[in-house]
Design an enzyme around this catalytic site. Structure first.
Site, PDB file in Angstrom:
ATOM      1  CE  LYS A   1      76.479   3.764   7.207  1.00 54.27           C
ATOM      2  NZ  LYS A   1      75.887   2.510   6.849  1.00 54.27           N
TER       3      LYS A   1
ATOM      4  CB  CYS B   1      70.792   4.217   8.460  1.00 52.01           C
ATOM      5  SG  CYS B   1      70.953   2.738   9.468  1.00 52.01           S
TER       6      CYS B   1
HETATM    7  N1  SAJ Z   1      62.392   4.698   1.460  1.00 52.33           N
HETATM    8  C1  SAJ Z   1      61.502   5.441   0.686  1.00 52.33           C
HETATM    9  N2  SAJ Z   1      61.625   5.384  -0.678  1.00 52.33           N
HETATM   10  C2  SAJ Z   1      62.584   4.613  -1.284  1.00 52.33           C
HETATM   11  C3  SAJ Z   1      63.480   3.884  -0.491  1.00 52.33           C
HETATM   12  C4  SAJ Z   1      63.363   3.940   0.897  1.00 52.33           C
HETATM   13  O1  SAJ Z   1      60.631   6.150   1.190  1.00 52.33           O
HETATM   14  O2  SAJ Z   1      62.610   4.605  -2.527  1.00 52.33           O
HETATM   15  C5  SAJ Z   1      62.278   4.772   2.934  1.00 52.33           C
HETATM   16  C6  SAJ Z   1      61.989   3.412   3.595  1.00 52.33           C
HETATM   17  O3  SAJ Z   1      60.600   3.122   3.576  1.00 52.33           O
HETATM   18  C7  SAJ Z   1      62.526   3.639   4.987  1.00 52.33           C
HETATM   19  C8  SAJ Z   1      63.727   4.556   4.745  1.00 52.33           C
HETATM   20  O4  SAJ Z   1      63.543   5.126   3.461  1.00 52.33           O
HETATM   21  O5  SAJ Z   1      61.586   4.335   5.795  1.00 52.33           O
HETATM   22  C9  SAJ Z   1      65.077   3.856   4.799  1.00 52.33           C
HETATM   23  O6  SAJ Z   1      65.006   2.586   4.136  1.00 52.33           O
HETATM   24  P1  SAJ Z   1      66.172   2.059   3.187  1.00 52.33           P
HETATM   25  O7  SAJ Z   1      65.765   0.733   2.685  1.00 52.33           O
HETATM   26  O8  SAJ Z   1      66.499   3.083   2.168  1.00 52.33           O
HETATM   27  O9  SAJ Z   1      67.459   2.004   4.109  1.00 52.33           O
HETATM   28  P2  SAJ Z   1      67.841   1.344   5.537  1.00 52.33           P
HETATM   29  O10 SAJ Z   1      67.744   2.410   6.574  1.00 52.33           O
HETATM   30  O11 SAJ Z   1      67.136   0.072   5.785  1.00 52.33           O
HETATM   31  O12 SAJ Z   1      69.390   0.980   5.246  1.00 52.33           O
HETATM   32  C10 SAJ Z   1      70.274   1.992   4.770  1.00 52.33           C
HETATM   33  C11 SAJ Z   1      71.060   1.437   3.560  1.00 52.33           C
HETATM   34  N3  SAJ Z   1      71.775   2.536   2.909  1.00 52.33           N
HETATM   35  C12 SAJ Z   1      71.671   2.762   1.568  1.00 52.33           C
HETATM   36  O13 SAJ Z   1      70.955   2.101   0.856  1.00 52.33           O
HETATM   37  C13 SAJ Z   1      72.497   3.868   1.007  1.00 52.33           C
HETATM   38  C14 SAJ Z   1      72.041   0.359   4.033  1.00 52.33           C
HETATM   39  O14 SAJ Z   1      72.866  -0.087   2.952  1.00 52.33           O
HETATM   40  C15 SAJ Z   1      72.919   0.901   5.170  1.00 52.33           C
HETATM   41  O15 SAJ Z   1      73.847  -0.076   5.630  1.00 52.33           O
HETATM   42  C16 SAJ Z   1      72.006   1.293   6.306  1.00 52.33           C
HETATM   43  O16 SAJ Z   1      71.148   2.357   5.831  1.00 52.33           O
HETATM   44  C17 SAJ Z   1      72.872   1.769   7.457  1.00 52.33           C
HETATM   45  O17 SAJ Z   1      73.046   1.004   8.416  1.00 52.33           O
HETATM   46  O18 SAJ Z   1      73.442   2.862   7.382  1.00 52.33           O
END
Ligand code: SAJ
Length: 427
Positions: A218, A272
């Site tokens: 995780k 996360c």
């Molecule tokens: N972000 C960027 N650039 C990107 C992708 C995301 O700047 O290319 C930023 C987003 O704007 C945001 C942050 O990263 O601020 C996190 O967003 P996210 O969509 O990457 O992730 P979360 O926090 O919504 O959800 C993540 C997911 N983990 C992965 O994709 C590996 C989800 O599957 C998990 O279940 C969740 O964390 C968790 O609960 O751990």
């Protein structure tokens, strides 16, 4: 093996959808939360969080009598712990931040009271390696009359497993069902029971591993994403210096069959990705050099954006020599931590908006189509307005979140404002 009654501890973004999924399969589900108003809301068939499809599922489950919410843990055949694991607030630069496991420990003590031989206890909360073993010990400390897997292995009365949630906010219901599930039982029989439980609604594969690997998997998933985003954020800073359009660059590089660079932005938010890498770092600080650097790169990005906004202010004043800073109106487009959600917690956009308050502009506006009101502590210094009002009134428009509504804005409408676009949708 049959799990007729399932108790879910923690009715937040993971616990409530999980409870609703079990209830939709006609299991008797007891949802436990320390917050009385959360419990009352759910028992009224309503929800306290925003997640597509969840409201209908909860309403039906409560209506049919398969889901009830309570504040104290009740006996069940399986217990699923989905409580928060935040960080103890200490200065990350000075010392190793420590994960706060107190919510898990409190849940363990509650569950232990009602445990009976043959029960299954699953930890879903994101946790540092070794936490599930601690959970087993916390349970055992309260119930010396029962045996637990950390001491008795396969012969134990109680089964304990770590099965992390991996769902994406906004797609939780679909991902809960379809995503593969990692099952880290403390023994083979613990894993077998855990698979049986999740097979109630999971259609993805249930993949078995040992408990420490499950915990680390995780953390690895989210740390990997953090490192990937840090690479994109670093590229954006390099490209700004070299006068290269980073979004065009990434688009081109991603045409290579083995390259898949993520997107830069104003920083990394949510509970996360910006948190979980610290769980790895706290267990192995000297070995987590790249993971630490990625965190620092992403945490620095809001500050870099603020410097870009300050440069935009200088440009604005030089274009309009009669103006002073108190004549300037700045709009922040987006406050949520990522696109098309209403969740402002741990949002880099919010960090930037708060910082802008201190710059004493004439007016500071915010456009956030996913909320009806600003958080109380911002209402005095920030004004929530529509897209149209923001564009018409602003000297500087700062794009912080690539919400759907902002992608629809006709680029020509922004010709008369200075733009700071952290997501590359107006360029
Ligand atoms: N972000 C960027 N650039 C990107 C992708 C995301 O700047 O290319 C930023 C987003 O704007 C945001 C942050 O990263 O601020 C996190 O967003 P996210 O969509 O990457 O992730 P979360 O926090 O919504 O959800 C993540 C997911 N983990 C992965 O994709 C590996 C989800 O599957 C998990 O279940 C969740 O964390 C968790 O609960 O751990």
């Amino acid at each position: 093996m049959s799990f007729n009654t399932i108790c879910i501890i923690g009715l937040g973004y993971i616990g409530l959808p999980t409870a609703a999924m079990f209830a939709s399969k006609e299991k008797q589900v007891i949802g436990v939360d320390i917050n009385q108003s959360t419990v009352d809301t759910i028992n009224a068939g309503k929800i306290h969080i925003v997640e597509p499809e969840l409201d209908a599922l909860v309403c039906e489950a409560v209506d049919k009598g398969f889901l009830k919410a309570v504040t104290a843990t009740e006996p069940a055949d399986a217990f699923v712990i989905a409580v928060p694991t935040p960080f103890l607030p200490i200065d990350k630069e000075e010392s190793t931040p420590l994960p706060d496991l107190s919510y898990i420990e409190a849940a363990a003590k509650e569950i232990a009271r009602v445990l009976k031989k043959g029960d299954l206890v699953i930890l879903e909360s994101t946790s540092p390696v070794g936490t599930t073993e601690k959970l087993s010990k916390w349970l055992a400390a309260v119930r010396p009359d029962l045996s637990f897997p950390h001491e008795c292995g396969a012969a134990s009365d109680i089964r304990v497993a770590y099965c992390p949630e991996r769902v994406l906010p906004g797609h939780v219901i679909r991902e809960l069902v379809e995503n593969d599930r990692i099952i880290g039982g403390m023994t083979e029989s613990c894993s077998k029971y855990a698979i049986e439980l999740y097979n109630t609604f999971v259609t993805g594969d249930c993949v078995v591993t040992n408990v420490r690997t499950a915990e680390m998997s995780k953390l690895t998933e989210n740390a990997s994403r953090d490192v990937g985003i840090a690479f994109a954020n670093e590229l954006s800073i390099i490209c700004d210096k070299l006068e290269i359009d980073v979004w065009e660059l990434i688009g081109l590089a991603n045409r290579h069959p083995r390259v898949n660079i993520l997107q830069p932005g104003p920083g990394v938010g949510g509970h996360c990705i910006a948190v979980d890498p610290w769980f790895i770092f706290s267990s192995a600080p000297s070995e987590s050099k790249l993971i630490l650097t990625a965190r620092q790169v992403n945490d620095f990005k809001p500050q870099w954006v603020i410097e870009k906004i300050k440069s935009a202010v200088i440009e604005c004043l030089s274009r309009n020599p009669t103006k002073t800073i108190s004549d300037i109106t700045v709009s922040c487009f987006g406050l949520a931590f990522k696109p098309d959600i209403d969740d402002l917690r741990e949002s880099p956009a919010l960090v930037i908006a708060k910082e802008l308050i201190n710059l004493n502009f004439g007016k500071l506006l915010a456009v956030e189509p996913n909320i009806a009101r600003l958080p109380l502590n911002l209402e005095q210094d920030l004004k929530l307005v529509s897209v149209d009002v923001a564009i018409d009134c602003s000297d500087i428009c700062v794009l912080l979140v690539d919400h759907y509504e902002f992608k629809l804005i006709n680029r020509a409408r922004l010709d008369n404002v200075i733009m700071v676009d952290t997501k590359g949708i107006w360029i």
